[in-house]
Each structure stands twice: as structure tokens, then as C-alpha cells.
Design an enzyme around this catalytic site. Structure first.
Site, PDB file in Angstrom:
ATOM      1  N   SER A  81      51.655  44.877  31.811  1.00 54.66           N
ATOM      2  CA  SER A  81      50.584  45.721  32.345  1.00 54.66           C
ATOM      3  C   SER A  81      50.930  47.187  32.176  1.00 54.66           C
ATOM      4  O   SER A  81      52.105  47.573  32.223  1.00 54.66           O
ATOM      5  CB  SER A  81      50.451  45.397  33.839  1.00 54.66           C
ATOM      6  N   GLY A 138      47.381  55.725  46.035  1.00 50.87           N
ATOM      7  CA  GLY A 138      48.103  55.062  44.942  1.00 50.87           C
ATOM      8  C   GLY A 138      47.451  55.208  43.577  1.00 50.87           C
ATOM      9  O   GLY A 138      48.052  54.850  42.563  1.00 50.87           O
ATOM     10  N   ASP A 139      46.198  55.741  43.525  1.00 56.85           N
ATOM     11  CA  ASP A 139      45.554  55.903  42.215  1.00 56.85           C
ATOM     12  C   ASP A 139      46.229  57.006  41.403  1.00 56.85           C
ATOM     13  O   ASP A 139      46.630  58.025  41.956  1.00 56.85           O
ATOM     14  CB  ASP A 139      44.067  56.282  42.385  1.00 56.85           C
ATOM     15  N   LYS A 178      56.196  43.089  36.980  1.00 54.15           N
ATOM     16  CA  LYS A 178      55.916  43.113  35.533  1.00 54.15           C
ATOM     17  C   LYS A 178      57.092  43.736  34.773  1.00 54.15           C
ATOM     18  O   LYS A 178      57.474  43.260  33.702  1.00 54.15           O
ATOM     19  CB  LYS A 178      54.620  43.874  35.243  1.00 54.15           C
ATOM     20  N   TYR A 236      53.964  44.750  42.636  1.00 55.38           N
ATOM     21  CA  TYR A 236      53.337  44.109  41.473  1.00 55.38           C
ATOM     22  C   TYR A 236      53.872  44.719  40.179  1.00 55.38           C
ATOM     23  O   TYR A 236      54.267  44.009  39.244  1.00 55.38           O
ATOM     24  CB  TYR A 236      51.809  44.254  41.541  1.00 55.38           C
ATOM     25  N   ASN A 258      44.090  31.945  42.417  1.00 53.13           N
ATOM     26  CA  ASN A 258      43.088  33.002  42.258  1.00 53.13           C
ATOM     27  C   ASN A 258      42.039  32.609  41.213  1.00 53.13           C
ATOM     28  O   ASN A 258      41.577  33.436  40.441  1.00 53.13           O
ATOM     29  CB  ASN A 258      43.770  34.319  41.847  1.00 53.13           C
TER      30      ASN A 258
HETATM   31  P1  NAD Z   1      43.829  35.987  37.338  1.00 49.33           P
HETATM   32  O1  NAD Z   1      44.281  36.061  38.745  1.00 49.33           O
HETATM   33  O2  NAD Z   1      42.386  35.825  37.068  1.00 49.33           O
HETATM   34  O3  NAD Z   1      44.601  34.820  36.566  1.00 49.33           O
HETATM   35  C1  NAD Z   1      45.919  34.474  36.866  1.00 49.33           C
HETATM   36  C2  NAD Z   1      45.935  32.958  37.038  1.00 49.33           C
HETATM   37  O4  NAD Z   1      47.273  32.549  37.332  1.00 49.33           O
HETATM   38  C3  NAD Z   1      45.062  32.492  38.196  1.00 49.33           C
HETATM   39  O5  NAD Z   1      44.210  31.467  37.737  1.00 49.33           O
HETATM   40  C4  NAD Z   1      46.046  31.981  39.236  1.00 49.33           C
HETATM   41  O6  NAD Z   1      45.527  30.922  39.999  1.00 49.33           O
HETATM   42  C5  NAD Z   1      47.216  31.546  38.355  1.00 49.33           C
HETATM   43  N1  NAD Z   1      48.515  31.534  39.031  1.00 49.33           N
HETATM   44  C6  NAD Z   1      49.106  32.522  39.729  1.00 49.33           C
HETATM   45  N2  NAD Z   1      50.299  32.124  40.179  1.00 49.33           N
HETATM   46  C7  NAD Z   1      50.474  30.849  39.753  1.00 49.33           C
HETATM   47  C8  NAD Z   1      51.507  29.876  39.915  1.00 49.33           C
HETATM   48  N3  NAD Z   1      52.603  30.149  40.629  1.00 49.33           N
HETATM   49  N4  NAD Z   1      51.360  28.660  39.340  1.00 49.33           N
HETATM   50  C9  NAD Z   1      50.243  28.365  38.610  1.00 49.33           C
HETATM   51  N5  NAD Z   1      49.232  29.234  38.437  1.00 49.33           N
HETATM   52  C10 NAD Z   1      49.345  30.455  39.006  1.00 49.33           C
HETATM   53  O7  NAD Z   1      44.402  37.287  36.593  1.00 49.33           O
HETATM   54  P2  NAD Z   1      44.050  37.851  35.162  1.00 49.33           P
HETATM   55  O8  NAD Z   1      43.253  39.078  35.328  1.00 49.33           O
HETATM   56  O9  NAD Z   1      43.561  36.776  34.291  1.00 49.33           O
HETATM   57  O10 NAD Z   1      45.496  38.309  34.701  1.00 49.33           O
HETATM   58  C11 NAD Z   1      46.294  37.511  33.855  1.00 49.33           C
HETATM   59  C12 NAD Z   1      47.639  38.191  33.678  1.00 49.33           C
HETATM   60  O11 NAD Z   1      47.449  39.495  33.144  1.00 49.33           O
HETATM   61  C13 NAD Z   1      48.420  38.380  34.972  1.00 49.33           C
HETATM   62  O12 NAD Z   1      49.792  38.193  34.685  1.00 49.33           O
HETATM   63  C14 NAD Z   1      48.145  39.812  35.329  1.00 49.33           C
HETATM   64  O13 NAD Z   1      49.184  40.364  36.097  1.00 49.33           O
HETATM   65  C15 NAD Z   1      48.077  40.456  33.949  1.00 49.33           C
HETATM   66  N6  NAD Z   1      47.298  41.687  33.909  1.00 49.33           N
HETATM   67  C16 NAD Z   1      46.016  41.688  34.383  1.00 49.33           C
HETATM   68  C17 NAD Z   1      45.282  42.869  34.359  1.00 49.33           C
HETATM   69  C18 NAD Z   1      43.889  42.908  34.935  1.00 49.33           C
HETATM   70  O14 NAD Z   1      43.445  43.984  35.325  1.00 49.33           O
HETATM   71  N7  NAD Z   1      43.168  41.791  34.992  1.00 49.33           N
HETATM   72  C19 NAD Z   1      45.859  44.032  33.827  1.00 49.33           C
HETATM   73  C20 NAD Z   1      47.154  43.982  33.326  1.00 49.33           C
HETATM   74  C21 NAD Z   1      47.867  42.808  33.372  1.00 49.33           C
HETATM   75  C1  WQD Z   2      39.621  51.723  38.090  1.00 46.87           C
HETATM   76  C2  WQD Z   2      39.103  53.087  38.511  1.00 46.87           C
HETATM   77  C3  WQD Z   2      39.522  53.688  40.783  1.00 46.87           C
HETATM   78  C4  WQD Z   2      36.925  50.733  42.622  1.00 46.87           C
HETATM   79  C5  WQD Z   2      44.383  48.061  38.477  1.00 46.87           C
HETATM   80  C6  WQD Z   2      45.840  47.782  38.690  1.00 46.87           C
HETATM   81  C7  WQD Z   2      46.581  47.829  37.383  1.00 46.87           C
HETATM   82  C8  WQD Z   2      45.947  46.882  36.366  1.00 46.87           C
HETATM   83  C9  WQD Z   2      44.485  47.123  36.254  1.00 46.87           C
HETATM   84  C10 WQD Z   2      47.050  44.744  36.541  1.00 46.87           C
HETATM   85  C11 WQD Z   2      40.082  53.852  39.379  1.00 46.87           C
HETATM   86  C12 WQD Z   2      38.043  53.591  40.522  1.00 46.87           C
HETATM   87  C13 WQD Z   2      37.605  51.482  41.687  1.00 46.87           C
HETATM   88  C14 WQD Z   2      35.909  51.350  43.416  1.00 46.87           C
HETATM   89  C15 WQD Z   2      36.314  53.413  42.272  1.00 46.87           C
HETATM   90  N1  WQD Z   2      46.072  45.516  36.780  1.00 46.87           N
HETATM   91  N2  WQD Z   2      37.313  52.809  41.526  1.00 46.87           N
HETATM   92  N3  WQD Z   2      35.659  52.668  43.188  1.00 46.87           N
HETATM   93  O1  WQD Z   2      43.421  50.816  39.761  1.00 46.87           O
HETATM   94  O2  WQD Z   2      43.118  51.433  37.324  1.00 46.87           O
HETATM   95  O3  WQD Z   2      44.242  49.343  37.896  1.00 46.87           O
HETATM   96  O4  WQD Z   2      43.868  47.103  37.547  1.00 46.87           O
HETATM   97  O5  WQD Z   2      48.038  44.924  35.909  1.00 46.87           O
HETATM   98  O6  WQD Z   2      47.892  47.472  37.647  1.00 46.87           O
HETATM   99  O7  WQD Z   2      46.348  48.767  39.566  1.00 46.87           O
HETATM  100  O8  WQD Z   2      41.803  49.528  38.279  1.00 46.87           O
HETATM  101  O9  WQD Z   2      39.525  48.683  38.499  1.00 46.87           O
HETATM  102  O10 WQD Z   2      40.864  49.121  40.605  1.00 46.87           O
HETATM  103  O11 WQD Z   2      40.074  51.028  39.257  1.00 46.87           O
HETATM  104  O12 WQD Z   2      36.063  54.612  42.125  1.00 46.87           O
HETATM  105  O13 WQD Z   2      35.290  50.736  44.283  1.00 46.87           O
HETATM  106  O14 WQD Z   2      37.933  52.918  39.288  1.00 46.87           O
HETATM  107  O15 WQD Z   2      39.812  54.786  41.611  1.00 46.87           O
HETATM  108  O16 WQD Z   2      40.005  55.182  39.006  1.00 46.87           O
HETATM  109  P1  WQD Z   2      43.162  50.399  38.376  1.00 46.87           P
HETATM  110  P2  WQD Z   2      40.528  49.500  39.201  1.00 46.87           P
END
Ligand code: NAD
Ligand code: WQD
Length: 347
Positions: A125, A299-300, A156, A152, A36
Site C-alpha cells: 500500500s 491522520g490525513d 504492510k 495498518y 470483511n
Molecule cells: P477487502 O477487505 O475487501 O478484502 C480483503 C479480504 O481478506 C476480505 O474478504 C477479508 O474477509 C479477507 N481476510 C482478511 N483477513 C483474513 C484471514 N485472516 N483469513 C482469510 N481471509 C481474510 O480489502 P481490499 O480492498 O480488497 O484489499 C485487498 C488488499 O489490498 C489488502 O491487503 C489491503 O490491505 C490492500 N490494499 C487495499 C487498498 C484499498 O484502498 N482497498 C489500498 C492499498 C492496499
Molecule cells: C480519500 C480522500 C479524505 C471520506 C486510505 C488508507 C490507505 C489506503 C487507501 C489501504 C482523503 C477524503 C474521505 C469522506 C472526505 N488503503 N474524504 N470525506 O485516506 O487516502 O487512504 O485508503 O492501504 O492506507 O488510509 O482514502 O478514501 O479514506 O480518502 O473528504 O467522507 O477523501 O480526506 O483526502 P485515504 P479515503
């Protein structure tokens, strides 16, 4: 100089964290399989930080694939970001999500034990809290964990359980950082999240609509029980998240810090609605966003935000960047993406 292994370092949060690690004087090793992300992130990081680092291309979910990194390097700490983060993808293909996220975390724990790495920071998360109810707000680390809403979120929860158990049978110390909604980009506009077919997050959708890559966007529901009818989230600047990882490592490296497993929420503590986020973006960019009011998204949750007291007390961390700077940096990055030739919503 301490050496930090960053898994998922080409990704969104990993890349911003590597910049902060390099700035703080750490030696960095990144491992990613670009599921990704793209390798171009690495060149952008090195340009911004003015330093280079070691890269491995490995699928860390594959048994034993990671060991080579530990054989070739002496590692002092691990920041484990690598995971599949798309909630809808995990619902469509739970086995793929579990095989990747759970096995990757188990392999990291296994190598840490085998090779004597005593410090781990894990990306958790706010989704672990599940379908929070108004009485749960603001969410704290001891807030009840309700049923996870997706594979997902289970992955976590599982990651936290695995690493806690591993910390108990070893001399490993772990921070599980539960991020709320990371958004924005590096303030320079030179680094950010690349468009991805696995993303449907609000802020990239706003910037893609504003720049004309999408005809319009939809606000999911205007009849929620909130101040303006749209959902409330705790948006947190990606650079604030990155800085928290550097502080977590610093804490782990303190000899007098003996805690084995700590969960810390990373949020701003502010609840922001979807309409407020759009308004902030329009103010900062000077561009109107063509949005329609649509149905609720399945799911929101209505509202979720944190009370970020533990992060301050334990790590000395608070969110320094407000929603306006999140939107300003996201807009700069969207324009940079076009300059780099990414005229697309998905790659
Ligand atoms: P991202 O997808 O941009 O980064 C994750 C990276 O991990 C990617 O570059 C992907 O290629 C790599 N990856 C996945 N599986 C792999 C594997 N098996 N081997 C090697 N590389 C692998 O995501 P992000 O937003 O940077 O998120 C980073 C971490 O934070 C993740 O664990 C995600 O679940 C967590 N997180 C993200 C958010 C968010 O909204 N971005 C919120 C809460 C938690
Ligand atoms: C934010 C708000 C939508 C898109 C997700 C994962 C969560 C965490 C963070 C990893 C919500 C609204 C969105 C659109 C909209 N990730 N929205 N129109 O759903 O809070 O969380 O990312 O751990 O696990 O579920 O984030 O950015 O998708 O949405 O109105 O086109 O924006 O309904 O209220 P979310 P999001």
C-alpha cells in the site's frame, strides 16, 4: 494450466482480480474467512467470468490452518490480498491488526517454502510511505519511507520485510505491489465492493450520499495547500489494479525473470482533489451530491500521488481507466447494490 491461490478472494480487489485471472485462463483457488466480505461475491464473479473456481473458508492467520489447501492442490503462484485494511480499526486495536495481517503473511511465506510455491504477489500500500512531504512528490519506489502513520501501515511494511527475507533464503520470487487509492467497480456494474462497517473511503461515501443512504457527506478540510483546498490522492480503477496482478504473475512465470523481490507502485500518476472527484461523479451520474465542508480528518496527508514509471517498464502496465470511468462504474455498482437488497452503508 497454472493454478493460482488467491487469499482474500471474496474481498474488493481480490474478487476483481479473480475475474481477470479466470479470463486469462488460470485455474483459481480462493481462500477467505469473510471477515470483511460475503460469499455472494463468488457467485457474482462466476457469473461475470462464466467459469467456476475452488473456494476454501479458512482463517489464514491461524497457524497451520492453510496447509490443507497446499496438500490438496498443486499451486503455481499466490496472490496474497487477505488483510484487515481499515486504518482507524488498526489504531483502535493494533494487536488484532498485527495478529491478522502479520501472521497471515508469515503463514503464506511458510507454506510457499514448505510446498515449493515459487511465485508470490503481495498487496502492499502507498500507506507504507507514511506522512509524505511535498518534496517527496510524485512518489516513486525509492522515495524515502517516512514514519508509518498507523499499525495498518506498519503491517504492510512488515509484510514486505518478511517476504523479502523469505525470498532471500529460498527460490521464491516476490512482487510487492503498492496500491494508491483503488476505487470504482467492474464496468458491467455487476461486481464491486460491498458496504462494510470497516470502510470510510471517499467513493462509497459519495455514492451512498447520492443514492440517499446518507443525508450528506463531509469534505475533510478545504484549507489544505492544494489547488482547491481539498486533499489530493492518486485514484486508480480496481480493474486496472486487477490487470496489474495478472501481468505481475506473467512476469514471475517467465524463466528468464530472476529478480527475487520487486516493489512496484500502482497508481495513475494523477493527483485528483476531493472536489474534483465529487464533480466527476456528479457529471457521470447526473446526481448532485449533498456535501458539507468540514474539519480536516485526523491522520490525513495533504497530497500523495505516484510516478508510475516502474510499473510500465517492468510489467508493461499503465492505468487505462480515468476518474470519470471510476465514478461511472462506482455509481452503476451502487444502484446494483440496492437491486440486490443492500439498502445500507454497513454490513
Ligand atoms: P477487502 O477487505 O475487501 O478484502 C480483503 C479480504 O481478506 C476480505 O474478504 C477479508 O474477509 C479477507 N481476510 C482478511 N483477513 C483474513 C484471514 N485472516 N483469513 C482469510 N481471509 C481474510 O480489502 P481490499 O480492498 O480488497 O484489499 C485487498 C488488499 O489490498 C489488502 O491487503 C489491503 O490491505 C490492500 N490494499 C487495499 C487498498 C484499498 O484502498 N482497498 C489500498 C492499498 C492496499
Ligand atoms: C480519500 C480522500 C479524505 C471520506 C486510505 C488508507 C490507505 C489506503 C487507501 C489501504 C482523503 C477524503 C474521505 C469522506 C472526505 N488503503 N474524504 N470525506 O485516506 O487516502 O487512504 O485508503 O492501504 O492506507 O488510509 O482514502 O478514501 O479514506 O480518502 O473528504 O467522507 O477523501 O480526506 O483526502 P485515504 P479515503
Amino acid at each position: 494450466m497454472k493454478t493460482i491461490l488467491v487469499t482474500g478472494g471474496a474481498g474488493y480487489i481480490g474478487s476483481h482480480t479473480i475475474v481477470e485471472l479466470l479470463k486469462s485462463g488460470y485455474k483459481v483457488i480462493s481462500v477467505d474467512n469473510y471477515y470483511n466480505s460475503i460469499e455472494l461475491s463468488y457467485a457474482l464473479i462466476e457469473k461475470l467470468a462464466g467459469k467456476s473456481f475452488i473456494k476454501y473458508t479458512i482463517d489464514i492467520a491461524q497457524e497451520n490452518a492453510l496447509e490443507i489447501i497446499f496438500q490438496e492442490n498443486k499451486i503455481d503462484g499466490i496472490i496474497h490480498f487477505a488483510a484487515l485494511k481499515s486504518v482507524p480499526d488498526s489504531v483502535d486495536n493494533p494487536i488484532f491488526c498485527f495478529k491478522n495481517n502479520n501472521n497471515a503473511t508469515l503463514n503464506i511465506g511458510d507454506c510457499a517454502v514448505k510446498f515449493g510455491v515459487r511465485n508470490i504477489v503481495f498487496s502492499s500500500s502507498c500507506s507504507v510511505y507514511g506522512n509524505v512531504e511535498p518534496s517527496d512528490l510524485p512518489v516513486q519506489e525509492h522515495t524515502i519511507i517516512r514514519k508509518a502513520e498507523s499499525p495498518y501501515a506498519y503491517s504492510k511494511q512488515n509484510g514486505e520485510v518478511y517476504l523479502k527475507a523469505i525470498s532471500e533464503i529460498s527460490d521464491i520470487k516476490v512482487f510487492a505491489l503498492r496500491y494508491f487509492n483503488p476505487v470504482g467497480a467492474h464496468a458491467s456494474g455487476e461486481l464491486g465492493e460491498f458496504p462494510s462497517k470497516h470502510s470510510n473511503n471517499l467513493v462509497p461515501i459519495i455514492t451512498q450520499t447520492a443514492i440517499g443512504l446518507r443525508d450528506h457527506m463531509t469534505v475533510f478540510g478545504k484549507d489544505w495547500n492544494t489547488r482547491d483546498g481539498s486533499c489530493v490522492r492518486d485514484y486508480i480503477h480496481v480493474s486496472d489494479i486487477a490487470e496489474a496482478h495478472v501481468l505481475a504473475l506473467k512476469k514471475l512465470f517467465q524463466d528468464d525473470f530472476k529478480n527475487k523481490f520487486e516493489i512496484v507502485n500502482l497508481g495513475s500518476g494523477l493527483g485528483v482533489t476531493v472536489f474534483e472527484a465529487i464533480n466527476s461523479f456528479e457529471k457521470m451520474s447526473g446526481v448532485n451530491v449533498n456535501f458539507k465542508e468540514g474539519e480536516r480528518r485526523e491522520g490525513d496527508v495533504e497530497a500523495i500521488y505516484s510516478l508510475p514509471v516502474k510499473a510500465k517498464d517492468l510489467l508493461g502496465w499503465t492505468a487505462n481507466r480515468d476518474v470519470d470511468s471510476m465514478m461511472d462504474s462506482a455509481w452503476k455498482w451502487q444502484k446494483k447494490l440496492i437491486e440486490l437488497g443492500f439498502n445500507t452503508t454497513k454490513i
